[in-house]
Design a protein around this motif. Structure first.
Motif, mmCIF file in Angstrom:
data_model
loop_
_atom_site.group_PDB
_atom_site.id
_atom_site.type_symbol
_atom_site.label_atom_id
_atom_site.label_comp_id
_atom_site.label_asym_id
_atom_site.label_seq_id
_atom_site.Cartn_x
_atom_site.Cartn_y
_atom_site.Cartn_z
ATOM 1 N N HIS A 35 0.861 -1.184 0.000
ATOM 2 C CA HIS A 35 0.000 0.000 0.000
ATOM 3 C C HIS A 35 0.902 1.240 0.000
ATOM 4 O O HIS A 35 1.661 1.452 0.946
ATOM 5 N N ASP A 36 0.825 2.022 -1.051
ATOM 6 C CA ASP A 36 1.702 3.176 -1.229
ATOM 7 C C ASP A 36 1.041 4.431 -0.646
ATOM 8 O O ASP A 36 0.054 4.926 -1.177
ATOM 9 N N TYR A 37 1.615 4.916 0.438
ATOM 10 C CA TYR A 37 1.125 6.132 1.087
ATOM 11 C C TYR A 37 2.115 7.288 0.908
ATOM 12 O O TYR A 37 2.052 8.273 1.631
ATOM 13 N N TYR A 46 -2.576 10.922 7.524
ATOM 14 C CA TYR A 46 -2.373 9.805 8.441
ATOM 15 C C TYR A 46 -1.535 10.279 9.618
ATOM 16 O O TYR A 46 -0.873 11.307 9.550
ATOM 17 N N ILE A 66 -6.366 -3.535 4.033
ATOM 18 C CA ILE A 66 -5.037 -3.683 4.617
ATOM 19 C C ILE A 66 -5.118 -4.772 5.682
ATOM 20 O O ILE A 66 -6.001 -4.759 6.524
ATOM 21 N N ILE A 72 3.300 -1.198 3.926
ATOM 22 C CA ILE A 72 2.919 0.198 3.717
ATOM 23 C C ILE A 72 4.194 0.977 3.429
ATOM 24 O O ILE A 72 5.165 0.883 4.178
#
Length: 108
Positions: A35-37, A46, A66, A72
């Motif tokens: 998961h690319d944040y 976040y 998730i 992440i």
């Protein structure tokens, strides 16, 4: 012309025996999603509370799907860091908000 065609068919059938193995390996690697944040802003999109000097942390964010052992990717400054989800709990409302215990891992 038929020699060329036979050569192509032979090459294809030679490698086609390896295709199922490659598919299985890819399925195994894809069990844990990434998961690319990196495009999100810490503190606004976040929250990340560091533990052990940033090697671990509690992260609160939004997003569905998730799961534990997923990865992440976060950006701090100009550097990207990869964390693995150890535990995650979703809020009841909103249902896509979660808090997770994560640990920093190396990029592979």
């Amino acid at each position: 012309m038929s020699i060329l065609r036979t050569g192509i068919n032979f090459s294809f059938s030679l490698f086609s025996g390896f295709l199922p193995m490659l598919v299985i390996l890819n399925e195994t690697k894809q069990k844990h999603k990434i998961h690319d944040y990196t495009q999100l802003i810490r503190g606004r999109d976040y929250i990340f509370e560091t533990l052990q000097g940033g090697l671990r942390g509690y992260m609160t964010g939004t997003g569905k799907g998730i799961k534990p052992r997923d990865y992440i990717i976060l950006q701090h400054g100009s550097q990207n860091y990869r964390y693995q989800v150890e535990e995650i709990d979703y809020y009841a409302d909103p249902s896509d908000m979660w808090i997770a215990l994560v640990k920093q891992v190396r990029f592979e």
